[in-house]
Design a protein around this motif. Structure first.
Motif, PDB file in Angstrom:
ATOM      1  N   SER A 322       0.821  -1.272  -0.124  1.00  0.00           N
ATOM      2  CA  SER A 322      -0.089  -0.109   0.069  1.00  0.00           C
ATOM      3  C   SER A 322       0.786   1.184   0.139  1.00  0.00           C
ATOM      4  CB  SER A 322      -0.791   0.176   1.103  1.00  0.00           C
ATOM      5  OG  SER A 322      -0.485   0.276   2.583  1.00  0.00           O
ATOM      6  N   ILE A 323       2.021   1.058   1.358  1.00  0.00           N
ATOM      7  CA  ILE A 323       3.003   2.442   0.870  1.00  0.00           C
ATOM      8  C   ILE A 323       3.381   2.513  -0.561  1.00  0.00           C
ATOM      9  CG2 ILE A 323       4.975   3.007   1.807  1.00  0.00           C
ATOM     10  CD1 ILE A 323       4.213   1.963   4.026  1.00  0.00           C
ATOM     11  N   PHE A 327      -2.426   3.231  -2.497  1.00  0.00           N
ATOM     12  CA  PHE A 327      -3.818   2.824  -2.354  1.00  0.00           C
ATOM     13  C   PHE A 327      -3.539   2.383  -0.562  1.00  0.00           C
ATOM     14  CE2 PHE A 327      -1.491  -1.477  -3.171  1.00  0.00           C
ATOM     15  CZ  PHE A 327      -2.139  -2.094  -1.963  1.00  0.00           C
ATOM     16  N   ARG A 328      -5.042   1.850  -0.622  1.00  0.00           N
ATOM     17  CA  ARG A 328      -5.292   2.083   1.225  1.00  0.00           C
ATOM     18  C   ARG A 328      -5.154   1.099   1.809  1.00  0.00           C
ATOM     19  NH1 ARG A 328      -9.378   3.881   4.357  1.00  0.00           N
ATOM     20  NH2 ARG A 328     -10.296   4.797   2.721  1.00  0.00           N
ATOM     21  N   CYS A 329      -5.060   0.155   2.572  1.00  0.00           N
ATOM     22  CA  CYS A 329      -6.070  -1.062   2.993  1.00  0.00           C
ATOM     23  C   CYS A 329      -6.600  -0.812   4.664  1.00  0.00           C
ATOM     24  CB  CYS A 329      -5.067  -2.185   2.877  1.00  0.00           C
ATOM     25  SG  CYS A 329      -5.252  -3.784   3.728  1.00  0.00           S
ATOM     26  N   GLU A 330      -8.043  -1.903   4.211  1.00  0.00           N
ATOM     27  CA  GLU A 330      -8.151  -1.104   5.774  1.00  0.00           C
ATOM     28  C   GLU A 330      -9.043  -3.438   6.180  1.00  0.00           C
ATOM     29  OE1 GLU A 330     -11.682   1.216   5.711  1.00  0.00           O
ATOM     30  OE2 GLU A 330      -9.797   2.720   5.746  1.00  0.00           O
ATOM     31  N   ALA A 331      -8.796  -3.623   7.493  1.00  0.00           N
ATOM     32  CA  ALA A 331      -8.741  -5.069   7.240  1.00  0.00           C
ATOM     33  C   ALA A 331     -10.363  -4.232   7.890  1.00  0.00           C
ATOM     34  CB  ALA A 331      -7.730  -5.475   8.882  1.00  0.00           C
ATOM     35  N   GLN A 332     -11.347  -5.962   7.737  1.00  0.00           N
ATOM     36  CA  GLN A 332     -11.934  -5.775   8.092  1.00  0.00           C
ATOM     37  C   GLN A 332     -12.837  -7.565   9.129  1.00  0.00           C
ATOM     38  OE1 GLN A 332     -14.458  -3.630   7.480  1.00  0.00           O
ATOM     39  NE2 GLN A 332     -12.991  -2.408   6.770  1.00  0.00           N
ATOM     40  N   GLY A 333     -12.182  -7.614  10.205  1.00  0.00           N
ATOM     41  CA  GLY A 333     -11.527  -8.875  10.806  1.00  0.00           C
ATOM     42  C   GLY A 333     -10.579  -9.078  10.395  1.00  0.00           C
TER      43      GLY A 333
END
Length: 347
Positions: A322-323, A327-333
């Motif tokens: 992502s760096i 882009f941006r990464c978001e954890a969902q669980g």
């Protein structure tokens, strides 16, 4: 043996048994009487079709009889393949092969068994190797060829490989280090595409829904695709070259590849060289058993590069990518990750 039992065997031979009846047949074939009756029916059927060529088989030597029938079936299949005007007869051969495999299994004889996968048009036993998840798994084929099978991939090859040829079927991706054998070319079947070599090392990636790619480390590799009735040559590759083939558009393009990166991938590292983020997400899903979703087409199209040790967790891989890829990464669980364009808010 009574009339009803013979009718049941006849029904089985014609491929018309229900599941319950098949269990009855299996029990019947556990007996010498059942095996003898089935053999007699098959020989009668073959004589009526004018195909039986070896009537004097020794009744006291079942192993010899099995080998004799196996040889006949193989010869008949080849004969049928050379004469397209006899499709019904060819189906008869395949059914005979399947029945004999059932008899041998029921009688506890391991001389000839059909297992795993059967290629279309061939009554030949195939062995299947697979890697469900994790780093590439190494398999050594009977000719000493090494195969490093990627996560989510399956490789099938003949039980009598390499005597009958070195044709294998690949679903997914693998790195091959092929043993030199000029008498038996090594051919990888990936759908309509064939990769043909004698002795070399290279990687093939052919996941469903993704472009097919062949990249070479050593030796020379020929890649072709079946288009209609014609076999179209896509590329002749030498070390450091690759070909990408879009099976939807049938377009092929060649380019250079980092040989060092291919060898890193073989050793278990994750290596991405200007790959679309959408394809990277698929590979991470296969490797780690997680869900990675690009939330928009623009993000899926981002090109990213990077190399990561086999022991790196998926969270760290995604953070570094992502760096680098902006882009941006978001954890969902614990096992789901959503990827967004930088600056986008969570959807």
């Amino acid at each position: 043996m009574d009339t009803e039992q013979r009718k049941l065997l006849r029904k089985f031979l014609d491929g018309q048994c229900t599941g319950h009846e098949q269990q009855q047949v299996k029990a019947l074939l556990d007996t010498p009487e059942g095996q003898a009756a089935m053999q007699e029916m098959m020989e009668e059927q073959d004589i009526q079709a004018g195909l039986y060529t070896s009537p004097g088989t020794d009744e006291g030597n079942l192993d010899h009889k099995v080998q004799d029938w196996k040889k006949q079936v193989q010869e008949r299949i080849l004969s049928a393949e050379n004469n397209e005007s006899r499709p019904v007869r060819r189906l008869r051969f395949l059914r005979i092969a399947a029945v004999w495999a059932g008899i041998l299994f029921a009688g506890g004889i391991g001389a000839w068994q059909i297992r795993h996968t059967i290629f279309p048009g061939q009554a030949i036993a195939y062995i299947k190797k697979e890697n469900l998840r994790g780093i590439p798994v190494q398999y050594i084929l009977p000719d000493s060829t090494s195969v490093y099978l990627a996560a989510g991939s399956t490789l099938s090859y003949p039980e009598d490989y390499p005597q009958s040829g070195r044709d294998v079927k690949l679903q997914g991706a693998a790195f091959f280090d092929v043993k030199q054998d000029e008498a038996h070319p090594f051919i990888i079947h990936t759908g309509e595409v064939q990769t043909r070599v004698l002795g070399t090392s290279f990687k093939v990636s052919a996941f469903e829904g993704e472009p097919l790619e062949v990249a070479v480390v050593t030796g020379k590799v020929g890649v072709s695709a079946q288009q209609g009735k014609e076999q179209r040559e896509l590329a002749i590759l030498t070390p450091g070259l690759k070909v990408s083939y879009d099976r939807a558009t049938t377009k092929a393009s060649t380019g250079k590849v980092d040989v060092g990166g291919l060898e890193q991938w073989r050793s278990g590292e994750l290596v991405f060289d200007e790959q679309p983020l959408g394809l990277v997400a698929h590979e991470l899903q296969r490797r780690f058993g997680v869900t990675v979703i690009c939330k928009d087409p623009e993000t899926a199209g981002y090109r990213v590069s990077g190399a990561f040790a086999a022991t790196e967790p998926v969270e760290k891989v995604l953070k570094m990518l992502s760096i680098l890829g902006k882009f941006r990464c978001e954890a969902q669980g614990d096992s789901t990750f959503h990827l967004y364009q930088t600056g986008d808010t969570q959807q």
